[in-house]
Enzyme design. Structure first.
Site, PDB file in Angstrom:
ATOM      1  N   GLY A 102       3.063 -21.643  -9.602  1.00 21.11           N
ATOM      2  CA  GLY A 102       3.619 -22.606  -8.989  1.00 21.11           C
ATOM      3  C   GLY A 102       2.437 -23.465  -8.204  1.00 21.11           C
ATOM      4  O   GLY A 102       1.437 -22.669  -7.777  1.00 21.11           O
ATOM      5  N   ILE A 182       8.674 -20.554 -19.344  1.00 21.62           N
ATOM      6  CA  ILE A 182       9.591 -19.295 -18.737  1.00 21.62           C
ATOM      7  C   ILE A 182      11.175 -19.362 -19.245  1.00 21.62           C
ATOM      8  O   ILE A 182      11.592 -18.360 -19.619  1.00 21.62           O
ATOM      9  CB  ILE A 182       9.477 -19.222 -17.312  1.00 21.62           C
ATOM     10  CG1 ILE A 182       7.992 -18.816 -16.770  1.00 21.62           C
ATOM     11  CG2 ILE A 182      10.301 -18.161 -16.601  1.00 21.62           C
ATOM     12  CD1 ILE A 182       7.620 -18.969 -15.345  1.00 21.62           C
ATOM     13  N   ARG A 206      13.777 -31.963 -23.572  1.00 18.23           N
ATOM     14  CA  ARG A 206      12.707 -31.408 -24.225  1.00 18.23           C
ATOM     15  C   ARG A 206      12.541 -30.682 -25.471  1.00 18.23           C
ATOM     16  O   ARG A 206      12.775 -29.468 -25.623  1.00 18.23           O
ATOM     17  CB  ARG A 206      12.055 -30.377 -23.100  1.00 18.23           C
ATOM     18  CG  ARG A 206      11.801 -31.107 -21.578  1.00 18.23           C
ATOM     19  CD  ARG A 206      11.123 -30.134 -20.625  1.00 18.23           C
ATOM     20  NE  ARG A 206       9.652 -30.025 -21.011  1.00 18.23           N
ATOM     21  CZ  ARG A 206       8.750 -29.494 -20.456  1.00 18.23           C
ATOM     22  NH1 ARG A 206       9.084 -28.686 -19.629  1.00 18.23           N
ATOM     23  NH2 ARG A 206       7.596 -29.522 -20.969  1.00 18.23           N
ATOM     24  N   ASP A 287      15.101 -13.510  -6.722  1.00 20.23           N
ATOM     25  CA  ASP A 287      13.716 -12.677  -6.331  1.00 20.23           C
ATOM     26  C   ASP A 287      12.910 -13.530  -5.193  1.00 20.23           C
ATOM     27  O   ASP A 287      11.912 -13.040  -4.777  1.00 20.23           O
ATOM     28  CB  ASP A 287      12.949 -13.073  -7.696  1.00 20.23           C
ATOM     29  CG  ASP A 287      11.492 -12.632  -7.668  1.00 20.23           C
ATOM     30  OD1 ASP A 287      11.169 -11.474  -7.189  1.00 20.23           O
ATOM     31  OD2 ASP A 287      10.613 -13.410  -7.929  1.00 20.23           O
ATOM     32  N   HIS A 311      13.103  -8.252  -0.936  1.00 21.23           N
ATOM     33  CA  HIS A 311      12.381  -7.517  -0.110  1.00 21.23           C
ATOM     34  C   HIS A 311      10.870  -7.168  -0.588  1.00 21.23           C
ATOM     35  O   HIS A 311      10.022  -6.922  -0.224  1.00 21.23           O
ATOM     36  CB  HIS A 311      13.181  -5.996   0.140  1.00 21.23           C
ATOM     37  CG  HIS A 311      13.725  -5.214  -0.989  1.00 21.23           C
ATOM     38  ND1 HIS A 311      14.620  -5.870  -1.616  1.00 21.23           N
ATOM     39  CD2 HIS A 311      13.203  -4.395  -1.625  1.00 21.23           C
ATOM     40  CE1 HIS A 311      15.117  -4.985  -2.480  1.00 21.23           C
ATOM     41  NE2 HIS A 311      14.003  -3.987  -2.507  1.00 21.23           N
TER      42      HIS A 311
HETATM   43  O1  LIG Z   1       3.399 -19.195  -8.841  1.00 22.04           O
HETATM   44  C1  LIG Z   1       3.413 -18.034  -9.238  1.00 22.04           C
HETATM   45  O2  LIG Z   1       2.095 -17.821  -9.517  1.00 22.04           O
HETATM   46  C2  LIG Z   1       4.163 -16.801  -8.768  1.00 22.04           C
HETATM   47  O3  LIG Z   1       5.479 -17.129  -8.152  1.00 22.04           O
HETATM   48  C3  LIG Z   1       3.459 -15.765  -8.015  1.00 22.04           C
HETATM   49  O4  LIG Z   1       4.136 -14.612  -7.823  1.00 22.04           O
END
Ligand SMILES: O=C(O)[C@H](O)CO
Length: 345
Positions: A102, A182, A206, A287, A311
């Site tokens: 990200g 992903i 896409r 998450d 957590h």
């Molecule tokens: O963007 C990223 O690499 C992930 O969210 C890190 O855990």
């Protein structure tokens, strides 16, 4: 302490001119990175670097001081690379590279305006995030966290017909918000569970990715209405900020399971809490949250139908990454740092 290996001969071959060590471009590394990766930077002979040698984030004040005069910054997702920081770095800055998939912590417009090149690490986490998403989805739909709690606290009485019944993937419709690498990897893993249909939405269809998993493009409304399981896989952008809100939850099925492994900012957490506590949707596996970590007294923690992985926060991904493919990850990081060296020159 600034470190470098001059390897001047090599440097001369690469750059075509002699540069004394003290004039080598400075790079600030904002977090402890894997030693192999750092070695590449060290051995390149192209830069001198200083690293914040800790697993905890560098304090902002320190960061603003350290980047002054740097030509390169190697950062992670906890560092906001914004106007203030770019001003602090000054006009020498040529490249910013983030060790993350990200890049919502980078002010891209500002970087572009200043002609600063940007690097990031797409792909390194695809498999582990897909695995984590499936793990969260199954844990939430099969109510594993709730069941463990009941077993540990004496709630497991006699066998009851519908006690802790979960939600089945077989014959279900799985929705993906934001179809990228992903999302495809998640669908590939879920297919053997006899999912009936994959649907997705994104800024535009896409087809090249959707064909890989036979997913149908639908509107956001349809995604909410049709999904039995909704996996959030989009990047956090101004357009996706808070996109999972009351408007979305109120269109979802009562038996729907909501899973977020993208960024906390795509969810309006108050709305999610309402949706879960009033039974508008069946459960959520998170998450990521805002903030991270979520304060331990946060209302979401009081809900039985919210399987929070938060957590662990982002560290959770690291944990799984190490279990899932440490060597592979190390290699990816190194390739990335290698790319960084190339980009910085
Ligand atoms: O963007 C990223 O690499 C992930 O969210 C890190 O855990």
């Amino acid at each position: 302490m600034w470190c470098s290996r001059t390897a001047l001969g090599r440097l001369q071959r690469i750059t075509g001119f002699h540069r004394a060590m003290s004039t080598l471009p400075k790079v600030y590394v904002t977090r402890k990175v894997p030693p192999d990766g750092l070695d590449i930077l060290r051995k390149s002979g192209q830069v001198q670097f200083e690293m914040w040698d800790s697993d905890d984030p560098v304090p902002r004040v320190e960061l603003l001081k350290k980047v002054k005069g740097c030509e390169g910054i190697l950062c992670v997702l906890t560092e906001k690379i914004d106007t203030q920081l770019l001003n602090a770095a000054g006009p020498n800055l040529k490249a910013v590279s983030t060790m993350s998939v990200g890049f919502d912590h980078l002010s891209l417009d500002e970087l572009k305006k200043r002609g600063i090149r940007v690097g990031y690490t797409p792909d390194v986490l695809t498999d582990c995030v897909a695995e984590l998403t499936v793990a969260l989805l199954l844990a939430t739909s099969r109510r594993l966290i709730e069941a463990t709690h009941e077993a540990k606290t004496g709630g497991w009485g006699t066998w009851r017909t519908l006690w802790l019944c979960g939600h089945e993937l077989a014959n279900s419709t799985v929705g993906i918000l934001g179809l990228g690498r992903i999302g495809v990897a998640i669908a590939e893993r879920l297919k053997p569970f006899k999912v009936k249909k994959f649907i997705y939405t994104d800024v535009a269809p896409r087809p090249e990715l959707a064909n890989m998993i036979e997913a149908e493009y639908v509107s956001l409304d349809e995604l909410a209405k049709q999904s039995d399981f909704l996996a959030i896989c989009c990047a956090l952008t101004p357009e996706t900020h808070g996109i999972c809100n009351w408007n979305l939850f109120s269109k979802m099925k009562k038996n729907a399971i909501f899973i977020n492994t993208s960024r906390g900012g795509v969810v309006n957490q108050e709305d999610l809490y309402e949706a879960l506590s009033t039974g508008l949707i069946a459960g959520a596996g998170l998450d990521v949250t805002t903030p991270e970590p979520l304060p331990t007294h946060h209302p979401l923690y009081t809900l039985k139908n919210c399987g929070k992985h938060a957590h662990f926060g982002l560290g959770g991904l690291d944990l799984l990454r190490c279990r899932g493919g440490r060597e592979n990850t190390k290699t990816c990081y190194c390739q990335y740092i290698h790319r960084y060296v190339a980009v910085s020159m």
